[in-house]
Design a protein around this motif. Structure first.
Motif, PDB file in Angstrom:
ATOM      1  N   GLY A 315       0.834  -1.193   0.000  1.00 51.91           N
ATOM      2  CA  GLY A 315       0.000   0.000   0.000  1.00 51.91           C
ATOM      3  C   GLY A 315       0.865   1.237   0.000  1.00 51.91           C
ATOM      4  O   GLY A 315       2.088   1.182   0.101  1.00 51.91           O
ATOM      5  N   CYS A 316       0.180   2.320  -0.140  1.00 50.80           N
ATOM      6  CA  CYS A 316       0.890   3.583  -0.251  1.00 50.80           C
ATOM      7  C   CYS A 316       0.200   4.606   0.628  1.00 50.80           C
ATOM      8  O   CYS A 316      -1.016   4.774   0.556  1.00 50.80           O
ATOM      9  N   GLY A 317       0.954   5.238   1.473  1.00 52.06           N
ATOM     10  CA  GLY A 317       0.379   6.258   2.338  1.00 52.06           C
ATOM     11  C   GLY A 317       0.872   7.628   1.940  1.00 52.06           C
ATOM     12  O   GLY A 317       1.484   7.808   0.877  1.00 52.06           O
ATOM     13  N   ASP A 318       0.618   8.557   2.802  1.00 57.10           N
ATOM     14  CA  ASP A 318       0.966   9.925   2.495  1.00 57.10           C
ATOM     15  C   ASP A 318       2.467  10.164   2.540  1.00 57.10           C
ATOM     16  O   ASP A 318       2.987  11.030   1.854  1.00 57.10           O
ATOM     17  N   ILE A 319       3.151   9.394   3.357  1.00 58.78           N
ATOM     18  CA  ILE A 319       4.581   9.670   3.489  1.00 58.78           C
ATOM     19  C   ILE A 319       5.464   8.539   2.963  1.00 58.78           C
ATOM     20  O   ILE A 319       6.679   8.626   3.047  1.00 58.78           O
ATOM     21  N   GLY A 320       4.870   7.509   2.459  1.00 57.96           N
ATOM     22  CA  GLY A 320       5.706   6.447   1.925  1.00 57.96           C
ATOM     23  C   GLY A 320       4.905   5.277   1.420  1.00 57.96           C
ATOM     24  O   GLY A 320       3.682   5.241   1.531  1.00 57.96           O
ATOM     25  N   SER A 321       5.630   4.337   0.864  1.00 54.17           N
ATOM     26  CA  SER A 321       5.001   3.106   0.389  1.00 54.17           C
ATOM     27  C   SER A 321       5.437   1.962   1.285  1.00 54.17           C
ATOM     28  O   SER A 321       6.547   1.958   1.813  1.00 54.17           O
ATOM     29  N   VAL A 322       4.552   1.015   1.429  1.00 52.83           N
ATOM     30  CA  VAL A 322       4.851  -0.121   2.293  1.00 52.83           C
ATOM     31  C   VAL A 322       4.977  -1.373   1.436  1.00 52.83           C
ATOM     32  O   VAL A 322       4.105  -1.666   0.603  1.00 52.83           O
ATOM     33  N   TYR A 323       6.061  -2.086   1.621  1.00 52.73           N
ATOM     34  CA  TYR A 323       6.345  -3.282   0.824  1.00 52.73           C
ATOM     35  C   TYR A 323       6.413  -4.512   1.708  1.00 52.73           C
ATOM     36  O   TYR A 323       6.981  -4.473   2.812  1.00 52.73           O
ATOM     37  N   LEU A 324       5.856  -5.571   1.186  1.00 51.24           N
ATOM     38  CA  LEU A 324       6.133  -6.856   1.796  1.00 51.24           C
ATOM     39  C   LEU A 324       7.566  -7.205   1.440  1.00 51.24           C
ATOM     40  O   LEU A 324       7.973  -7.134   0.273  1.00 51.24           O
ATOM     41  N   SER A 325       8.333  -7.535   2.425  1.00 55.62           N
ATOM     42  CA  SER A 325       9.737  -7.827   2.150  1.00 55.62           C
ATOM     43  C   SER A 325      10.180  -9.032   2.961  1.00 55.62           C
ATOM     44  O   SER A 325       9.627  -9.333   4.031  1.00 55.62           O
ATOM     45  N   GLU A 326      11.169  -9.675   2.415  1.00 62.29           N
ATOM     46  CA  GLU A 326      11.728 -10.832   3.109  1.00 62.29           C
ATOM     47  C   GLU A 326      13.160 -10.510   3.502  1.00 62.29           C
ATOM     48  O   GLU A 326      13.926  -9.954   2.700  1.00 62.29           O
ATOM     49  N   LEU A 327      13.497 -10.837   4.706  1.00 63.63           N
ATOM     50  CA  LEU A 327      14.900 -10.766   5.096  1.00 63.63           C
ATOM     51  C   LEU A 327      15.558 -11.935   4.371  1.00 63.63           C
ATOM     52  O   LEU A 327      15.276 -13.106   4.663  1.00 63.63           O
ATOM     53  N   SER A 328      16.389 -11.613   3.403  1.00 58.02           N
ATOM     54  CA  SER A 328      16.845 -12.608   2.429  1.00 58.02           C
ATOM     55  C   SER A 328      17.310 -13.902   3.087  1.00 58.02           C
ATOM     56  O   SER A 328      18.110 -13.892   4.026  1.00 58.02           O
ATOM     57  N   GLY A 329      16.776 -14.964   2.582  1.00 58.89           N
ATOM     58  CA  GLY A 329      17.206 -16.280   3.013  1.00 58.89           C
ATOM     59  C   GLY A 329      16.673 -16.715   4.361  1.00 58.89           C
ATOM     60  O   GLY A 329      17.047 -17.777   4.865  1.00 58.89           O
ATOM     61  N   THR A 330      15.803 -15.950   4.934  1.00 60.94           N
ATOM     62  CA  THR A 330      15.338 -16.317   6.278  1.00 60.94           C
ATOM     63  C   THR A 330      13.882 -16.766   6.311  1.00 60.94           C
ATOM     64  O   THR A 330      13.424 -17.321   7.301  1.00 60.94           O
ATOM     65  N   ARG A 331      13.170 -16.453   5.251  1.00 52.32           N
ATOM     66  CA  ARG A 331      11.726 -16.685   5.240  1.00 52.32           C
ATOM     67  C   ARG A 331      11.016 -15.904   6.339  1.00 52.32           C
ATOM     68  O   ARG A 331       9.950 -16.287   6.809  1.00 52.32           O
ATOM     69  N   CYS A 332      11.652 -14.899   6.765  1.00 49.96           N
ATOM     70  CA  CYS A 332      11.002 -13.984   7.705  1.00 49.96           C
ATOM     71  C   CYS A 332      10.507 -12.785   6.903  1.00 49.96           C
ATOM     72  O   CYS A 332      11.283 -12.148   6.183  1.00 49.96           O
ATOM     73  N   TYR A 333       9.241 -12.524   7.048  1.00 46.36           N
ATOM     74  CA  TYR A 333       8.622 -11.472   6.247  1.00 46.36           C
ATOM     75  C   TYR A 333       8.328 -10.242   7.103  1.00 46.36           C
ATOM     76  O   TYR A 333       7.952 -10.351   8.265  1.00 46.36           O
ATOM     77  N   PHE A 334       8.483  -9.123   6.456  1.00 46.01           N
ATOM     78  CA  PHE A 334       8.282  -7.855   7.142  1.00 46.01           C
ATOM     79  C   PHE A 334       7.504  -6.906   6.238  1.00 46.01           C
ATOM     80  O   PHE A 334       7.426  -7.108   5.031  1.00 46.01           O
ATOM     81  N   ALA A 335       6.958  -5.906   6.867  1.00 44.59           N
ATOM     82  CA  ALA A 335       6.411  -4.785   6.101  1.00 44.59           C
ATOM     83  C   ALA A 335       7.444  -3.677   6.177  1.00 44.59           C
ATOM     84  O   ALA A 335       7.804  -3.241   7.265  1.00 44.59           O
ATOM     85  N   MET A 336       7.934  -3.282   5.027  1.00 42.81           N
ATOM     86  CA  MET A 336       8.951  -2.222   5.015  1.00 42.81           C
ATOM     87  C   MET A 336       8.333  -0.941   4.474  1.00 42.81           C
ATOM     88  O   MET A 336       7.864  -0.885   3.339  1.00 42.81           O
ATOM     89  N   LYS A 337       8.321   0.059   5.311  1.00 41.59           N
ATOM     90  CA  LYS A 337       7.829   1.358   4.852  1.00 41.59           C
ATOM     91  C   LYS A 337       9.013   2.132   4.292  1.00 41.59           C
ATOM     92  O   LYS A 337       9.998   2.373   4.993  1.00 41.59           O
ATOM     93  N   VAL A 338       8.921   2.480   3.046  1.00 44.04           N
ATOM     94  CA  VAL A 338      10.021   3.141   2.351  1.00 44.04           C
ATOM     95  C   VAL A 338       9.602   4.576   2.041  1.00 44.04           C
ATOM     96  O   VAL A 338       8.588   4.814   1.385  1.00 44.04           O
ATOM     97  N   MET A 339      10.387   5.494   2.547  1.00 40.74           N
ATOM     98  CA  MET A 339      10.049   6.910   2.366  1.00 40.74           C
ATOM     99  C   MET A 339      11.166   7.616   1.618  1.00 40.74           C
ATOM    100  O   MET A 339      12.335   7.489   1.976  1.00 40.74           O
ATOM    101  N   ASP A 340      10.797   8.322   0.609  1.00 45.68           N
ATOM    102  CA  ASP A 340      11.768   9.081  -0.167  1.00 45.68           C
ATOM    103  C   ASP A 340      12.094  10.360   0.597  1.00 45.68           C
ATOM    104  O   ASP A 340      11.231  11.219   0.800  1.00 45.68           O
ATOM    105  N   LYS A 341      13.328  10.478   1.009  1.00 42.21           N
ATOM    106  CA  LYS A 341      13.684  11.595   1.894  1.00 42.21           C
ATOM    107  C   LYS A 341      13.531  12.944   1.205  1.00 42.21           C
ATOM    108  O   LYS A 341      13.072  13.907   1.820  1.00 42.21           O
ATOM    109  N   ALA A 342      13.906  12.985  -0.064  1.00 43.59           N
ATOM    110  CA  ALA A 342      13.788  14.270  -0.759  1.00 43.59           C
ATOM    111  C   ALA A 342      12.323  14.661  -0.902  1.00 43.59           C
ATOM    112  O   ALA A 342      11.952  15.825  -0.735  1.00 43.59           O
ATOM    113  N   SER A 343      11.530  13.663  -1.185  1.00 45.89           N
ATOM    114  CA  SER A 343      10.105  13.955  -1.323  1.00 45.89           C
ATOM    115  C   SER A 343       9.505  14.408   0.011  1.00 45.89           C
ATOM    116  O   SER A 343       8.704  15.341   0.061  1.00 45.89           O
ATOM    117  N   LEU A 344       9.930  13.748   1.067  1.00 44.31           N
ATOM    118  CA  LEU A 344       9.459  14.169   2.390  1.00 44.31           C
ATOM    119  C   LEU A 344       9.853  15.612   2.662  1.00 44.31           C
ATOM    120  O   LEU A 344       9.058  16.405   3.162  1.00 44.31           O
TER     121      LEU A 344
END
Ligand code: ATP
Length: 700
Positions: A315-344
């Motif tokens: 999904g995408c919010g006002d200050i960033g996008s949220v990605y389903l992400s995996e900590l590589s090789g661990t099968r542990c999944y996270f939600a990573m909120k990624v915010m573009d600093k310049a845009s902020l």
């Protein structure tokens, strides 16, 4: 019954080039605009349009009563410039939230006045008269008494001539540059400390007034003990551009809005992420995701983008996008909120991002997100949080028969949200943006309250109230006296889960009593009251249908807004709609302030649920359920009778999401935010957008 506010039919707009009157009349009364001389000016120059984001500031000039563009000359020594609309004024429309743009500033050495900020005021007539105590006019314009006030510097910006009333409570100062705008909160129970500007006062009509000034605020202490002023706020992007449609409902896509302050710089505390361990989250010790994070950290030192695979945009919010992400090789999944600093930075959302991060750092609660780590790349700021595969309650509600939850399910979700809010209040966090869209469902069906960028941090002093049956005065202190939520036949008793052995229930159906009387049941129970009741903010923050009346009226608000939104939330869960929704935002806000609460005829609901909602949706915050003893008194309402608060996290949720598919990468491929190569941690150029092994997409 509350007065239904009048629309400011006669509010004028002042197009560029127009001569600005010093006074004008409204249908209600003449509103004094004392003119530029005093900077006591309320000039509506721009109509706010629903979703417009005003990102690019453009100076407009008020020159001897004429509004000009900033590229016009500013030769006149009496000129005032202020950041106004980003484009020419539009014709007057009927939008309720027509702002009154108020120039505030100070004289520069050359006699010009640079005004840094404007304020959007509420929709009512009273807001038209705005006292600007912060502004320091030129000496020639000052009365003898005012001339004694310290002279402003000549930097062209407000250097901080005003006193923050309770600096210790301004929690947003630590990492921001001095020139940041910050939301100023204060303890309404205390007079401001330090020097209050001699120019500080409430306006002639006694309306709360506040202005945003760079890194400072001013306050006034009214004799009734309420702070009447003191706000650092300007955000003309006060409606987020999100407004996404979720589900298939017309009422979806509630948009959070914020007039809280934003900053123009974000601290780069990239080290923070790597000192975040489970040490400050003792309840996460056995969490495999913590272990995976710690293992990578032990191996590689620090965590960064290269350690994660971004699998899917959630999904995408006002200050960033949220990605389903995996900590590589661990099968542990996270939600990573990624915010573009310049845009902020360009959108002045850095403070919001920082607030959210700071709050996430604090949390360690089953119904609140766990922040596993945080890191920065050259371009992005990333928050790695717990992933909730069950979607949000708004979407879940759409799938229910009749698009509303059963009372059983509503009680469950409301109870968990209540515990989350209680915990937040204990931490001094006023959440301010409760709505089903922000309540996510974990893999086990329990909830997680998300999205803290509109939250307010403030001081709180948890108090343990020990009541004693032989001390009537103290006993009273622990009672919930909320007449507004009590109907003659109602009894607010301790719910069963609070009564084992300690407090035998007494004929509650046979001998109904007002809640104040029923408080005897708690006569020996120590109660923790951790409600930040004295904090006040003047920001315009929230979501239209969920906004509390005091926010709309600009009266200053505190933690009681969360209990209001909790009432709206419960109403929406039970009835499938919010109670004050109008045909548009304008109508909704009018309804919130002036319309009596009425419950839909269907679905049929319990008396207890309606009584609780009624108690929460009391328009005056001081009479609202929860305002005195916080969540404690809400938990004790009969609607929650039978809820085992201590063990609710072990109870069976109404619905459990399907298990997560194990092969996300195979299904979704690996995606990547535009411009980021997460194998090299380098920001790559536009070429990277096309082709390659990553799917690219836009951020905002
Ligand atoms: N931990 C999570 N697990 C699963 N999905 C999430 C998670 N956090 C966020 N999302 C999804 O990502 C979307 C964007 O979330 P985000 O918190 O950035 O913004 P928002 O809630 O839409 O509001 P705002 O604009 O105020 O930031 C949410 O609507 C939600 O669907």
């Amino acid at each position: 019954m509350e007065r239904i506010p009048e629309v400011r039919e006669s509010t004028r707009q002042f197009p560029i080039g127009a001569k600005v009157a010093h006074t004008f009349s409204t249908s209600k009364k003449e509103v004094g605009i004392r003119g530029f001389r005093d900077f006591d000016l309320a000039v509506p120059i721009q109509t706010w349009k629903g979703k417009t984001s005003y990102q690019e500031e453009e100076e407009l000039m008020v020159d001897a009563g004429t509004i000009k563009r900033s590229d016009d000359s500013l030769e006149d020594s009496g000129s005032t410039s202020f950041h106004g609309a980003s484009h020419p004024p539009e014709p007057v429309d009927t939008d309720l939230m027509r702002p009154v743009y108020v120039p505030i500033g100070q004289k520069k050495g050359d006699g010009k006045c640079l005004v840094k900020n404007i304020s959007l005021k509420g929709p009512f007539l009273d807001d038209l008269s705005i006292r600007m105590p912060n502004v320091k006019p030129s000496p020639s314009l000052l009365s003898p008494a005012e001339s004694l006030v310290e002279e402003p510097n000549d930097l062209g910006v407000i250097s901080s001539p005003f006193t923050v009333p309770r600096p210790s409570q301004n929690t947003e100062t630590s990492l921001l540059p001095d020139s940041e705008e910050k939301e100023c909160i204060w303890d309404a129970s205390q007079p401001p400390s330090g020097n209050v500007s001699p120019l500080s006062s409430i306006d002639s009509i006694g309306v709360v007034r506040s202005m945003s000034i760079v890194n400072s605020c001013t306050s006034t202490y009214r004799s009734d003990g309420l702070m009447s002023d003191g706000m650092l706020s300007v955000d003309r992007n006060y409606e987020s551009t999100k407004g996404s449609i979720r589900g298939d409902s017309l009422e979806s896509g509630k948009t959070s809005l914020s007039r809280a302050s934003d900053s123009s710089g974000l601290s780069d505390d990239s080290n923070w992420s790597n000192i975040t361990g489970s040490a400050n989250k003792p309840h996460k010790g056995n969490d495999p995701r913590w272990k995976a994070i710690l293992a990578i950290r032990a191996r590689d030192g620090i965590l960064g983008m290269s350690h994660f695979k971004l699998l899917k945009r959630l999904g995408c919010g006002d200050i960033g996008s949220v990605y389903l992400s995996e900590l590589s090789g661990t099968r542990c999944y996270f939600a990573m909120k990624v915010m573009d600093k310049a845009s902020l930075a360009s959108r002045k959302k850095l403070t919001r991002a920082q607030t959210e991060r700071e709050i996430l750092q604090l949390l360690d609660h089953p119904f609140l997100p766990t922040l596993y780590t945080h890191f920065e790349t050259d371009r992005f700021s990333c928050l790695v949080m717990e992933y909730c595969p069950g979607g949000d309650l708004h979407t879940l509600r759409q799938r229910q028969p009749g698009k509303h939850f059963s009372e059983y399910a509503a009680r469950f979700y409301a109870a968990e949200v209540l515990l989350a809010l209680e915990y937040l209040h204990m931490l001094g966090v006023v959440y301010r943006d409760l709505k089903p869209e922000n309540v996510l469902v974990r893999d086990d069906g329990h909830i997680m309250l998300s999205d803290f960028d509109l939250s307010l941090r403030c001081a709180v002093s948890p108090t343990l109230i020990r009541t004693s049956s032989d001390d009537p005065s103290k006993r009273g202190a622990a009672f919930c006296v909320q007449p507004a939520c009590i109907e003659p036949t109602t009894v607010c008793m301790q719910p069963a889960c609070f009564l084992p052995r300690l407090f035998p229930q007494k004929n509650k159906k046979k001998t109904p009593k007002p809640r104040a009387d029923s408080g005897f049941q708690a006569n020996s129970m120590p109660e923790l009251v951790a409600e930040p009741t004295s904090a006040r903010s003047m920001s315009f923050v929230g979501t239209h249908e969920y906004l509390a009346p005091e926010i709309i009226k600009g009266e200053g608000h505190g933690s009681a807004v969360d209990w209001w939104t909790f009432g709206i939330f419960l109403h929406e869960l039970l009835y499938g709609k919010t109670p004050f929704k109008g045909s548009g935002n304008r109508a909704t806000l009018f309804n919130v302030v002036g319309q009596q609460l009425r419950f839909p005829d269907s679905p049929a609901t319990s008396y207890a649920s309606r009584d609780l909602i009624r108690g929460l949706l009391v328009k005056e915050p001081q009479n609202r359920l929860g305002v005195k003893r916080g969540a404690t008194e809400i938990k004790q309402h009969p609607f929650f009778e039978g809820v085992n608060w201590a063990l609710i996290r072990c109870s069976t949720p109404p619905e459990v999401p399907r298990p997560m598919e194990p092969e996300y990468p195979a299904k979704y491929g690996q995606v990547n935010p535009v411009g980021v190569d997460n194998t090299s941690k380098k920001v790559v150029g536009a070429d990277a957008k096309s082709g390659g092994k990553y799917l690219d997409f836009e951020f905002f």
